[in-house]
Write an enzyme that holds these catalytic residues in place. Sequence first.
Site: not given
Ligand code: NOJ
Length: 574
Positions: A203, A246
Amino acid sequence: MNVSDSLWFKNAVFYELPVRAFSDWNGDGIGDFRGLIDKLDYLQWLGVDCLWLLPFYPSPLRDDGYDIADFRTVDPDYGSLEDFRELLDEAHSRGMRVLTDLVLNHTSDQHPWFQQSRSSPASPYRDWYVWSDDPRRFPGARVIFTDSEVSNWTWDPAANAYFWHRFYSHQPDLNFDNPEVRKAMLEVVFYWLDLGLDGFRCDAVPYLFEREGTNCENLPETHAFLQELRREVDARYHGTRVLLAEANQWPSDVVRYFGPFGGAGAAPAPEFHMAFHFPLMPRLFMAIRQEARRPIVDILAQTPAIPDNCQWGLFLRNHDELTLEMCTDEERDYMYYEYARDPRMKLNIGIRRRLAPIVDNSRREIELMNVVLFSMPGAPIVYYGDEIGMGDNIYLSDRNGVRTPMQWNVDRNGGFSKAPPERLYAPLIQNPIYSFQAVNIERQFQDTNSLLNWMRALIQLRHRNPIFGLGGISFLSPANERVLVYLRRLPKSAHRPGEGPDELPGARCVLVVANLSRNSQAVELDLSNFAGWTPYEMFGEIAFPPVTTTPYQLTLGPYGYFWFRLEAPGGQFE
Ligand code: NOJ
């Protein structure tokens, strides 16, 4: 080139799901691991190679589990650690792999590390987070959750200082400048991989470090840590685990997360095996509304090549809003105008809707979007429920409208749970078009013409043709701009059938033709390089007229498409 086992991800079909929303085994209204285990046969039937599970760790759930209060166990709502282990075993025994979310950048403010950090400047955890007396530091960093946060700093009366957070103000960022933090997070990684997990969807990786005078994204220090992470994971698990980034960035910045490949500014050592292609996603939606191939062709032209042992993760929708961060202001306005007429459909810099409602439940558009997605260079990721065209609920807050219970059948609660309906973690979709009475797995399983059965056929076709994960892409430029046309080709070095144990099955050259328009279209293609070859339409294995030196003429119905395997005279090999 051949697909060795360690490169399984290059040709995998991924399936993203929140355990909470999938299937409730113990009847408490919340999905759990045992419920998911019970549905693994379904996922195997569908053709899923790898699951990506959204966060299931203990959490106050103020960011749906991305606000983690304990990295080393599972939230009891979903079962026990033993249940999770069993899930891994059961998935593996069906040939399926499992990735989970690794949230490196931040914790919940309820995490004991933060509680101790805020308690006193003398706490050994003080420096585990980013504290300041001055909220004007790092002014170059943008606010990401623009609808709820005004600053990346929040005052903490307990600590008598401001703390830094790139997301919600209850999600303090860890201080990656502190070697103890880096070590602790690597230990979290080992903890889960030791259990047999196949890898992580990592993430928010661009934001790990902060530096004055920068936008605090993609910093060299961040890349250095990610290289260390990869080195450690490769060394300890002998290259058997996969890391997916991500990084919601422009293609030229994202490719740096893959590692070395000779491009300018490339990282000196490997980082991720995979990264999401964020900018492609909104352009697929743009292209069908504009009835023009340009947005897709342009963004792929801006996408640098990636190393052979890496892969793009491609998706149409996920658990977040359809992000428009990687769009120009003009493109964003266009997307809002076309797809978010009701202000409730907007969230932060994006649109909080599912695939089917975005395209007004148009089966033709859903098929077309998937046909393009599944034939682009990358590995497709399906969001749970989109395989049956589930709807959303824009009256639920935040992104919860696209995280409602999975719709299995017409029983109570759509077969998701035996709990009283009012006890469910979220209400099922009620809207008559998308309700579980109308849209559910069991019904579509029985209907040979359903979207579900079509999606399964698409996944099977993709599995039989590794070219889609491995081949190169080149676009054709027919005069009719409403038709998107590209060739996928395996490099000459790829093993051919009959050439040993690593042979690649399926097509070696595929022509994709996609009508992005709501009206029928005719198109003339210059295929003179393939004169004498025969196109076979791949869904039905139907031979089309052979190619000649004159323009190849095709007509397509509204949102029509073809995948053609091009075969040279006397066999498919040139
Ligand atoms: C990316 C995640 O996909 C999202 O759902 C989340 O709110 C943020 N990162 C913060 O962790």
